[in-house]
Every structure is written in C-alpha cells, then in structure tokens.
Design a protein around this motif. Structure first.
Motif, PDB file in Angstrom:
ATOM      1  N   LEU A  63      -2.946   8.566  -1.913  1.00 28.24           N
ATOM      2  CA  LEU A  63      -2.137   7.491  -2.884  1.00 28.24           C
ATOM      3  C   LEU A  63      -3.590   6.434  -3.286  1.00 28.24           C
ATOM      4  N   MET A  64      -4.645   6.214  -2.607  1.00 21.44           N
ATOM      5  CA  MET A  64      -5.563   5.548  -2.822  1.00 21.44           C
ATOM      6  C   MET A  64      -6.320   6.356  -4.059  1.00 21.44           C
ATOM      7  N   GLN A 124       4.186   5.167 -16.812  1.00 19.83           N
ATOM      8  CA  GLN A 124       3.646   6.531 -16.975  1.00 19.83           C
ATOM      9  C   GLN A 124       2.713   7.032 -15.770  1.00 19.83           C
ATOM     10  N   ASP A 125       1.885   5.938 -15.480  1.00 17.64           N
ATOM     11  CA  ASP A 125       0.869   6.130 -14.601  1.00 17.64           C
ATOM     12  C   ASP A 125       1.761   6.326 -13.023  1.00 17.64           C
ATOM     13  N   TRP A 126       2.917   5.628 -12.740  1.00 22.96           N
ATOM     14  CA  TRP A 126       3.507   5.932 -11.597  1.00 22.96           C
ATOM     15  C   TRP A 126       4.246   6.982 -11.753  1.00 22.96           C
ATOM     16  N   LEU A 166       5.593   3.425  -1.964  1.00 19.77           N
ATOM     17  CA  LEU A 166       4.329   2.529  -1.863  1.00 19.77           C
ATOM     18  C   LEU A 166       3.443   2.782  -2.645  1.00 19.77           C
ATOM     19  N   TYR A 167       3.435   3.464  -3.784  1.00 22.96           N
ATOM     20  CA  TYR A 167       2.320   3.479  -4.742  1.00 22.96           C
ATOM     21  C   TYR A 167       2.167   2.397  -5.290  1.00 22.96           C
ATOM     22  N   PRO A 168       3.061   1.536  -5.789  1.00 22.94           N
ATOM     23  CA  PRO A 168       2.636   0.253  -6.434  1.00 22.94           C
ATOM     24  C   PRO A 168       1.880  -0.595  -5.575  1.00 22.94           C
ATOM     25  N   ARG A 172      -1.832  -2.207  -6.451  1.00 24.14           N
ATOM     26  CA  ARG A 172      -2.089  -3.420  -6.107  1.00 24.14           C
ATOM     27  C   ARG A 172      -3.058  -3.832  -5.274  1.00 24.14           C
ATOM     28  N   ILE A 173      -3.338  -3.083  -4.186  1.00 25.97           N
ATOM     29  CA  ILE A 173      -4.760  -3.115  -3.215  1.00 25.97           C
ATOM     30  C   ILE A 173      -5.735  -2.894  -3.866  1.00 25.97           C
ATOM     31  N   CYS A 174      -5.660  -1.679  -4.799  1.00 22.68           N
ATOM     32  CA  CYS A 174      -6.934  -1.134  -5.600  1.00 22.68           C
ATOM     33  C   CYS A 174      -7.169  -2.179  -6.571  1.00 22.68           C
ATOM     34  N   ALA A 175      -6.264  -3.087  -7.172  1.00 19.91           N
ATOM     35  CA  ALA A 175      -6.483  -3.964  -8.342  1.00 19.91           C
ATOM     36  C   ALA A 175      -7.297  -5.083  -7.521  1.00 19.91           C
ATOM     37  N   ARG A 176      -7.061  -5.507  -6.486  1.00 16.89           N
ATOM     38  CA  ARG A 176      -7.600  -6.660  -5.611  1.00 16.89           C
ATOM     39  C   ARG A 176      -9.305  -6.067  -5.346  1.00 16.89           C
TER      40      ARG A 176
END
Length: 184
Positions: A63-64, A124-126, A166-168, A172-176
C-alpha cells in the motif's frame, strides 16, 4: 536627554537575520530516506503479533509503495519494485522473490498507464491501486500455491477489502511524510 532604556537586540542566528527562505537546498538524505524508510517500515508491520485464522492484515508495504508511486510518479525508479518486494518477502513469509516479481510487474503496469493517460485524479489512482492490490494478492496466493496446497481465493476477500478501504489512509500518511520531506 537620552532615553535611559535602550533596546538590546540579540540576533538568534548571527548574520542570518535577513536570509531568504526561498531557493534553499533540500537535504538529499531526507529526500531519499523518507520514502524508502516508510516503505520498509510498512513492510515490517506484518511482523507484529497479530493472530488470525485467515489473512486479514493488509499488505502495508505494498500500500505504501503504491501510494508513493501514484502520488509522486518520478520519485521511485521502475526497477524499485524488485528490492522493495524482496524486503517485503523477508518480513511477510511469502516465498522469496514472489513480491519482488509482483511489485515490479505492478510498477510496470503503472508505467504503462502513465504513458497512455493524459491525466489522473484521486479516484482513478484509487481504482488503479485497488486493481493492483487484488492482482498482487491473488498472484501471491498463486505463487505460494506452487509450493504448498493452494487455498481457495475466496479466503483473501477480507484482506482485499480492508486493503482497498485503507488505501486512502495510507495516501494521507504518504502526503504528510511528503510535506515533511519537502519542508526545509
């Protein structure tokens, strides 16, 4: 008459009071280490003592990895699926090399989609990540089934559903992490 109270000015950093905050150099170590460390640490989540009778824990490393690749297209090279997949194999217990193969195929699929698509949005990414999660999980089951008796693919439905949902949160964690990585 002079003012008896005079202000004493102490600079916080001598000689840098008027230094511009623009055009600063980013730390190369920070720029490279944060995505790598986050993917490796997410792959290590599977080593936590979480006991179930069927697979339910999402592949957080995958996922990450997908979140970083879909969020920052030029950040990870195309060949990065192999080393990250091999690290994930060390922690997940899958046959060694299975995630290396499947993650690199997922990376190639994203590259093909990127070369053909004009633009992509979040949905689309999701959708792309959801399809790749399903394919990688089924591919891992198929590869593990070559070494042992294969289970019914229906057993992976809770893991697939939880991973997709859980992907979104992982994005969100990646964006932070990405905003911290790019901050000076």
């Amino acid at each position: 008459m002079k003012n008896p109270v005079t202000a004493i000015r102490l600079p916080l950093r001598p000689g840098r009071e008027y230094e511009s905050r623009f055009d600063r150099e980013q730390s190369l170590l920070k720029m490279l280490a944060i995505p790598i460390a986050s993917i490796v640490l997410a792959s290590m989540v599977t080593t936590l003592p979480f006991l179930t009778t069927q697979p339910i824990l999402p592949p957080f490393g995958l996922l990450m990895f997908l979140a970083w690749r879909l969020m920052r297209p030029g950040l990870l090279p195309v060949w990065s699926g192999v080393p990250f997949g091999l690290v994930d194999d060390l922690f997940s217990g899958q046959p060694f090399g299975s995630a290396g193969l499947l993650w690199s195929l997922a990376m190639l699929a994203i590259e093909v989609i990127d070369s053909r698509a004009i633009w992509r949005d979040y949905m689309q990414d999701w959708l792309i990540a959801s399809l790749l999660i399903i394919i990688v999980l089924l591919g891992g089951l198929w590869i593990a089934g070559m070494a042992h008796a294969a289970s019914d693919p229906i057993i992976l439905l809770p893991q697939m559903l939880l991973s997709i949902l859980l992907y979104p949160l992982v994005v969100r964690i990646c964006a932070r992490l990405d905003s911290w990585r790019l901050a000076t």
